[in-house]
Structures are given as structure tokens and as C-alpha cells.
Design a protein around this motif. Structure first.
Motif, PDB file in Angstrom:
ATOM      1  N   ARG A   9       0.927  -1.153   0.038  1.00  0.00           N
ATOM      2  CA  ARG A   9       0.419   0.216  -0.127  1.00  0.00           C
ATOM      3  C   ARG A   9       0.410   1.641  -0.330  1.00  0.00           C
ATOM      4  N   SER A  10       1.781   1.522   1.226  1.00  0.00           N
ATOM      5  CA  SER A  10       2.716   2.228   1.279  1.00  0.00           C
ATOM      6  C   SER A  10       3.249   2.878  -0.770  1.00  0.00           C
ATOM      7  N   ARG A  11       3.532   1.808  -1.607  1.00  0.00           N
ATOM      8  CA  ARG A  11       4.793   1.496  -2.802  1.00  0.00           C
ATOM      9  C   ARG A  11       3.065   2.270  -2.934  1.00  0.00           C
ATOM     10  N   TRP A  12       2.299   2.120  -3.389  1.00  0.00           N
ATOM     11  CA  TRP A  12       0.746   3.122  -4.150  1.00  0.00           C
ATOM     12  C   TRP A  12       0.606   3.736  -3.987  1.00  0.00           C
ATOM     13  N   LEU A  13      -0.041   4.722  -2.472  1.00  0.00           N
ATOM     14  CA  LEU A  13      -0.206   5.287  -1.984  1.00  0.00           C
ATOM     15  C   LEU A  13       1.007   6.197  -1.521  1.00  0.00           C
ATOM     16  N   PRO A  14       0.993   7.411  -1.794  1.00  0.00           N
ATOM     17  CA  PRO A  14       2.203   8.260  -0.976  1.00  0.00           C
ATOM     18  C   PRO A  14       1.879   8.711   0.199  1.00  0.00           C
ATOM     19  N   ASN A  15       2.529   9.080   1.182  1.00  0.00           N
ATOM     20  CA  ASN A  15       2.903   9.523   2.221  1.00  0.00           C
ATOM     21  C   ASN A  15       2.789  10.914   2.831  1.00  0.00           C
ATOM     22  N   GLN A  16       2.140  11.187   1.855  1.00  0.00           N
ATOM     23  CA  GLN A  16       1.565  12.932   2.100  1.00  0.00           C
ATOM     24  C   GLN A  16       0.087  13.338   2.456  1.00  0.00           C
ATOM     25  N   LEU A  49      -7.309   9.217  -8.856  1.00  0.00           N
ATOM     26  CA  LEU A  49      -6.826   8.186  -9.780  1.00  0.00           C
ATOM     27  C   LEU A  49      -5.593   9.217  -9.985  1.00  0.00           C
ATOM     28  N   GLY A  50      -6.397  10.219 -10.820  1.00  0.00           N
ATOM     29  CA  GLY A  50      -4.952  11.209 -11.596  1.00  0.00           C
ATOM     30  C   GLY A  50      -3.780  11.842 -10.784  1.00  0.00           C
ATOM     31  N   TYR A  51      -4.238  12.789  -9.315  1.00  0.00           N
ATOM     32  CA  TYR A  51      -3.546  12.686  -8.942  1.00  0.00           C
ATOM     33  C   TYR A  51      -2.427  11.942  -8.310  1.00  0.00           C
ATOM     34  N   LEU A  52      -2.347  10.878  -8.415  1.00  0.00           N
ATOM     35  CA  LEU A  52      -1.507   9.349  -7.569  1.00  0.00           C
ATOM     36  C   LEU A  52      -1.211   9.213  -9.311  1.00  0.00           C
ATOM     37  N   ALA A  53      -1.326   9.095 -10.257  1.00  0.00           N
ATOM     38  CA  ALA A  53      -0.312   8.835 -11.777  1.00  0.00           C
ATOM     39  C   ALA A  53       0.224   9.683 -11.863  1.00  0.00           C
ATOM     40  N   VAL A  54      -0.009  11.388 -11.672  1.00  0.00           N
ATOM     41  CA  VAL A  54       0.476  12.487 -11.516  1.00  0.00           C
ATOM     42  C   VAL A  54       2.061  12.247 -10.533  1.00  0.00           C
ATOM     43  N   TYR A  55       2.035  11.640  -9.268  1.00  0.00           N
ATOM     44  CA  TYR A  55       2.782  11.157  -8.646  1.00  0.00           C
ATOM     45  C   TYR A  55       3.556  10.408  -9.052  1.00  0.00           C
ATOM     46  N   HIS A  56       3.428   9.396  -9.191  1.00  0.00           N
ATOM     47  CA  HIS A  56       4.373   8.602  -9.333  1.00  0.00           C
ATOM     48  C   HIS A  56       4.987   8.756 -10.176  1.00  0.00           C
ATOM     49  N   GLY A  57       4.452   9.385 -11.678  1.00  0.00           N
ATOM     50  CA  GLY A  57       5.166   9.972 -12.615  1.00  0.00           C
ATOM     51  C   GLY A  57       6.480  10.934 -12.609  1.00  0.00           C
ATOM     52  N   GLN A  58       6.002  11.344 -11.558  1.00  0.00           N
ATOM     53  CA  GLN A  58       6.983  12.937 -10.811  1.00  0.00           C
ATOM     54  C   GLN A  58       8.458  12.583 -10.398  1.00  0.00           C
ATOM     55  N   GLN A  59       7.364  11.010  -9.514  1.00  0.00           N
ATOM     56  CA  GLN A  59       8.656  10.084  -8.348  1.00  0.00           C
ATOM     57  C   GLN A  59       9.449   9.738  -9.730  1.00  0.00           C
ATOM     58  N   TRP A  60       8.973   8.791 -10.492  1.00  0.00           N
ATOM     59  CA  TRP A  60      10.144   8.215 -11.534  1.00  0.00           C
ATOM     60  C   TRP A  60      11.051   9.252 -12.039  1.00  0.00           C
ATOM     61  N   LEU A  61      10.073  10.561 -12.682  1.00  0.00           N
ATOM     62  CA  LEU A  61      11.361  11.690 -13.562  1.00  0.00           C
ATOM     63  C   LEU A  61      12.547  11.673 -12.673  1.00  0.00           C
ATOM     64  N   ARG A  62      11.795  11.861 -10.819  1.00  0.00           N
ATOM     65  CA  ARG A  62      13.148  12.346  -9.813  1.00  0.00           C
ATOM     66  C   ARG A  62      13.672  11.158  -9.957  1.00  0.00           C
ATOM     67  N   LEU A  63      13.701  10.127  -9.418  1.00  0.00           N
ATOM     68  CA  LEU A  63      14.403   8.777  -9.211  1.00  0.00           C
ATOM     69  C   LEU A  63      15.410   9.158 -10.421  1.00  0.00           C
ATOM     70  N   ARG A  64      14.764   9.206 -12.044  1.00  0.00           N
ATOM     71  CA  ARG A  64      15.378   8.670 -12.840  1.00  0.00           C
ATOM     72  C   ARG A  64      16.390   9.275 -13.051  1.00  0.00           C
ATOM     73  N   VAL A  65      16.041  11.092 -12.671  1.00  0.00           N
ATOM     74  CA  VAL A  65      17.555  11.765 -12.667  1.00  0.00           C
ATOM     75  C   VAL A  65      18.143  12.044 -11.822  1.00  0.00           C
ATOM     76  N   ASN A  66      18.047  11.747 -10.725  1.00  0.00           N
ATOM     77  CA  ASN A  66      18.529  12.111  -9.312  1.00  0.00           C
ATOM     78  C   ASN A  66      19.260  10.372  -7.922  1.00  0.00           C
ATOM     79  N   SER A  67      18.367   9.499  -8.700  1.00  0.00           N
ATOM     80  CA  SER A  67      18.834   8.833  -7.885  1.00  0.00           C
ATOM     81  C   SER A  67      20.243   8.059  -8.761  1.00  0.00           C
TER      82      SER A  67
END
Length: 250
Positions: A9-16, A49-67
Motif C-alpha cells: 500500500r505504501s508503494r501505491w499511496l504517497p506518504n503525504q 487517480l489522476g493525482y496518483l498517476a501524476v505523483y508516481h510519474g513525477q517520482q519516476w522522473l525525480r529518481l530517474r534523474v537524481n537517484s
């Protein structure tokens, strides 16, 4: 087993946790200000659902660039795709029935671009990034109200009231956690809340009640060493107070 479900659940739902109040309160306020319809249910599903999709898309981008971990971005791919597909499934019939929803979505695009830019730069905690996220969330009050038969004009004042509150949570929460030792943030947060109180009272005198409480908590609670859970509980109560006052006042 419960631990495994919690991890999934924590992987799907942001801790915000504050984000959920910001997503729900303006939407519900707009729904109750107008006439609740069955169409509000798929609209709410599309919104979340749109919020969750955007959140995970932005996290993918952030980690892709910075991790430095090449596997880190991958855990956001499936949630982004599934939530995006769910949002499209719920939203496309609505867009056909109510084409003006596409214009509303386009109005949110510039703020989404700001949030995406900050994610790319790994600066999601920046003050401007938080404020940019507040605007489209509060704009959903207008969308929900219009879907319920209300006019755009009737939603401006209550949407501004939501914007005044949720905009204030951005600096306030920083004074409680990340910027708890910053006197500049504290003074700025208190000054903002005093101004928000004045503006909210001009919108509707009843709003002076919750906004006085918001100003008092901004002045009194920082520096008291409250736990994060307590800070979150206070904001839940503050959000409920707003949800109860806005439909009654307008």
C-alpha cells in the motif's frame, strides 16, 4: 501478511497525508455548494487517480534523474500506468458528456508543469512548489460546483477561501517540521495567517471563526516540539472546520 500489505500500500499511496485533505475538501465543498449528482463520483475517482498517476510519474522522473540506484524509478512505473489508465477510464466518458472539463484540465496544466519541474530538480519541498500544488486543488471546487449546476462566479469566493487556508498550510507545516528553527519562516507564516484572516472575513464574516483559529495555531504551536502525527491531526480538524464553514457561509 499485514506487513506485506502495508508495504504494498505504501508503494501505491504517497506518504503525504496533508495532500488528501487538500484533494478532498475543496472538491466536497464544491459538491455541497451545488447539487450533488452521480457524475460527481466518477469525477472524484478521476481526480484522485489522476493525482496518483501524476505523483508516481513525477517520482519516476525525480529518481530517474537524481537517484544512484538504477532500480529505484521502476517501482513507480506500474502505479503510474495503472492509476493513469483508471483515471482515463473514469474521465473520458465525463469529458464526452461535459466537454468543458477539458478546459478545466488545461487550466491546471501550468501548475502541473511547475510541480514536474521541481520534481526533476529534486526540490519538491520548495515553498513555491507547494503553493503551486494548492491552486489546482482549490480550483476543483469550481469544477465540482459547475458539475452540480452552479455558476463559475458563485464558486470564486469559496475557492479563494480554500486557497487562503491551504496556501497557509504550506509555510505553517514548514515551521512545525523542516523549518522549525527558522524565525523568518515563523514570522512569514504568522503574517500570512493574519492577512488571510482579514481577507477571509471580507469574503464572509463566518469565515473569521476558523481563520482566527488558524492564525492562533500558526502563532502558538511552532516551537512546542509536537510530533508529526499530532501536527497532522490538528490539520485534519482544521480542514473539517473549513469544510463545515464554506458550504454554510456561501
Amino acid at each position: 501478511m499485514s506487513g506485506g500489505r502495508g508495504a504494498a500500500r505504501s508503494r501505491w499511496l504517497p506518504n503525504q497525508h496533508g495532500a488528501w485533505a487538500m484533494l478532498a475538501v475543496p472538491f466536497l465543498a464544491g459538491t455541497f455548494l451545488g447539487r450533488p449528482r452521480w457524475a460527481h463520483l466518477p469525477l472524484l475517482a478521476t481526480w484522485l487517480l489522476g493525482y496518483l498517476a501524476v505523483y508516481h510519474g513525477q517520482q519516476w522522473l525525480r529518481l530517474r534523474v537524481n537517484s544512484r540506484n538504477p532500480n529505484a524509478p521502476g517501482r513507480h512505473v506500474r502505479p503510474a500506468l495503472c492509476c493513469g489508465a483508471g483515471a482515463a477510464l473514469c474521465g473520458l466518458p465525463l469529458a464526452v458528456a461535459y466537454p468543458w472539463l477539458l478546459l478545466a484540465a488545461a487550466c491546471a496544466a501550468p501548475f502541473l508543469a511547475v510541480n514536474t519541474r521541481y520534481a526533476y530538480r529534486n526540490r519538491e519541498r520548495a515553498l513555491l512548489n507547494g503553493l503551486a500544488a494548492v491552486v489546482p486543488a482549490c480550483g476543483m471546487l469550481l469544477v465540482a460546483l459547475r458539475l452540480g449546476g452552479g455558476s463559475w462566479g458563485a464558486g470564486v469566493a469559496p475557492a479563494v477561501a480554500c486557497l487562503l487556508y491551504f496556501g497557509g498550510t504550506v509555510p505553517y507545516v514548514k515551521t512545525m517540521i523542516r523549518e522549525r528553527n527558522s524565525r523568518a519562516y515563523y514570522r512569514g507564516s504568522v503574517a500570512y495567517h493574519v492577512l488571510a484572516l482579514i481577507l477571509a472575513a471580507c469574503l464572509d464574516p463566518w469565515l473569521a471563526l476558523p481563520f482566527t483559529a488558524y492564525a492562533l495555531r500558526a502563532a502558538a504551536l511552532p516551537g512546542r516540539g509536537l510530533r508529526v502525527g499530532v501536527v497532522g491531526a490538528v490539520e485534519v480538524l482544521a480542514s473539517l472546520a473549513l469544510l463545515g464553514t464554506v458550504p454554510a457561509g456561501f
